[in-house]
Design an enzyme around this catalytic site. Sequence first.
Site, mmCIF file in Angstrom:
data_model
loop_
_atom_site.group_PDB
_atom_site.id
_atom_site.type_symbol
_atom_site.label_atom_id
_atom_site.label_comp_id
_atom_site.label_asym_id
_atom_site.label_seq_id
_atom_site.Cartn_x
_atom_site.Cartn_y
_atom_site.Cartn_z
ATOM 1 N N HIS A 1 41.864 41.416 40.470
ATOM 2 C CA HIS A 1 41.950 39.958 40.479
ATOM 3 C C HIS A 1 41.817 39.378 41.882
ATOM 4 O O HIS A 1 41.695 38.150 42.047
ATOM 5 C CB HIS A 1 43.289 39.533 39.864
ATOM 6 C CG HIS A 1 43.268 38.166 39.245
ATOM 7 N ND1 HIS A 1 42.209 37.289 39.379
ATOM 8 C CD2 HIS A 1 44.189 37.514 38.476
ATOM 9 C CE1 HIS A 1 42.471 36.172 38.729
ATOM 10 N NE2 HIS A 1 43.674 36.277 38.175
ATOM 11 N N THR B 1 34.771 54.522 30.848
ATOM 12 C CA THR B 1 35.589 55.607 30.318
ATOM 13 C C THR B 1 35.693 55.456 28.805
ATOM 14 O O THR B 1 35.886 54.350 28.300
ATOM 15 C CB THR B 1 36.993 55.619 30.964
ATOM 16 O OG1 THR B 1 37.764 56.680 30.383
ATOM 17 C CG2 THR B 1 37.733 54.311 30.748
#
Length: 442
Positions: free
Chosen positions: A413, A360
Amino acid sequence: MKEIKVPELAESITEGTVAEWLVKEGDSVEKGDAILELETDKVNVEVNADASGVISELLVEEGDDVEVGDTVAKIDENGEGGGSSEAEEDSGQKEESEQQEESSDDGKQESSKDSQEEASEKQEDTKDDSKQDPNKDIVASPAARKKARELGIDLRDVKPNDPLGRIRPEDVEAAANQSKEDKSSKDSKKESKKSKKSDEKSSEKTEFEKPVEREKMSRRRQTISKRLVEAQQTAAMLTTFNEVDMTAVMNLRQERKDQFLQKHDVKLGFMSFFTKAVVGALKEFPLLNAEIQGDEIVKKKFYDIGMAVSTDEGLVVPVVRDADRLGFAGIEKEIGRLGKRARDKELALDELQGGSFTITNGGIFGSMLSTPILNAPQVGILGMHNIQKRAMVMPDDSIEVRPMMYIALSYDHRIVDGKEAVQFLVRIKEMLEDPYNLLLEG
């Protein structure tokens, strides 16, 4: 009579919102003609007529939600277009009748115009013989007198536009409208005085109203909102940052731009460099090109890179398929094609599905730094930002002005450790600061 139903859209799409009717009742259509634009969670799709004929009925309105299989319109396969409906014909006849009645009123004396009007006036006059009609000597058409009675208007208060002083229905209506405006103005003043007094008595409790505008969220905006919130709630999302010296990329673009444009008929932009660097880094750190399915990690052996594109209706992420197999020119052409289709609302569903990683670029809007949100079920997204000239300390301790860009990597994560995420971003930095190898490979 043929029913037009919402067709099967895609495996994951079962409903949509009526964005725009492309036809109206009475229109002729051929089989296959687009009659309705439907807004879905991802793209706008057209619903086509599956028969030829005349649109006899529209069963839903713009803004209505519909599901696959719902009937939205009916087609008369034996009908002929261009004709007026029965309601339109009745309306035309009624209008013509009213025009004839008004014409008759203008051309004759009031005593011989309409026997029903006379009978009505006589009934009104005989209700109370002890009272005389104050409007009796006023010159007005029977239709005007009837209108005055209906609206409760005293003909003495009506100002005629006729040079001869004859009052017509439109004069009565004008007087009635003026009376309403006068009353509204008086009521407003009274309410203002009342409100003022109330405010003076309890000013500490008053909440001043402010002008607002309410607008229903589009289906796509609702979906974007829902998925962004879900991504934050379901993923253990973290973001790591780095900065890139864009000097080498900018110099290379300047050196090759004319030759590149002449050879490939497309400009050499920044996105192809970043796409190539991302693909190279994903090959070294495959967990960032994976996703979680239940208790399994699915490592993808392909590189379909999503490119976030801002449109008037929200963010969409079309996918550059097999980016690892495309050269710089191929990537630039595909990004340009998808971007145009996104802005023109022409993206197909298969152009939005199945990406493995997303890029992006908030820098085109001037963003200096941001934390991009994951495009689930992907576990990584790279954010590009604005290029700013900054004073940088060089390896020999000299200071130079360099074009610098902050880059950000948001990652899940749950399967990507901080070490891998930092190394992934450093690898992208290294490739962009020495882009000649990328160009040679592409």
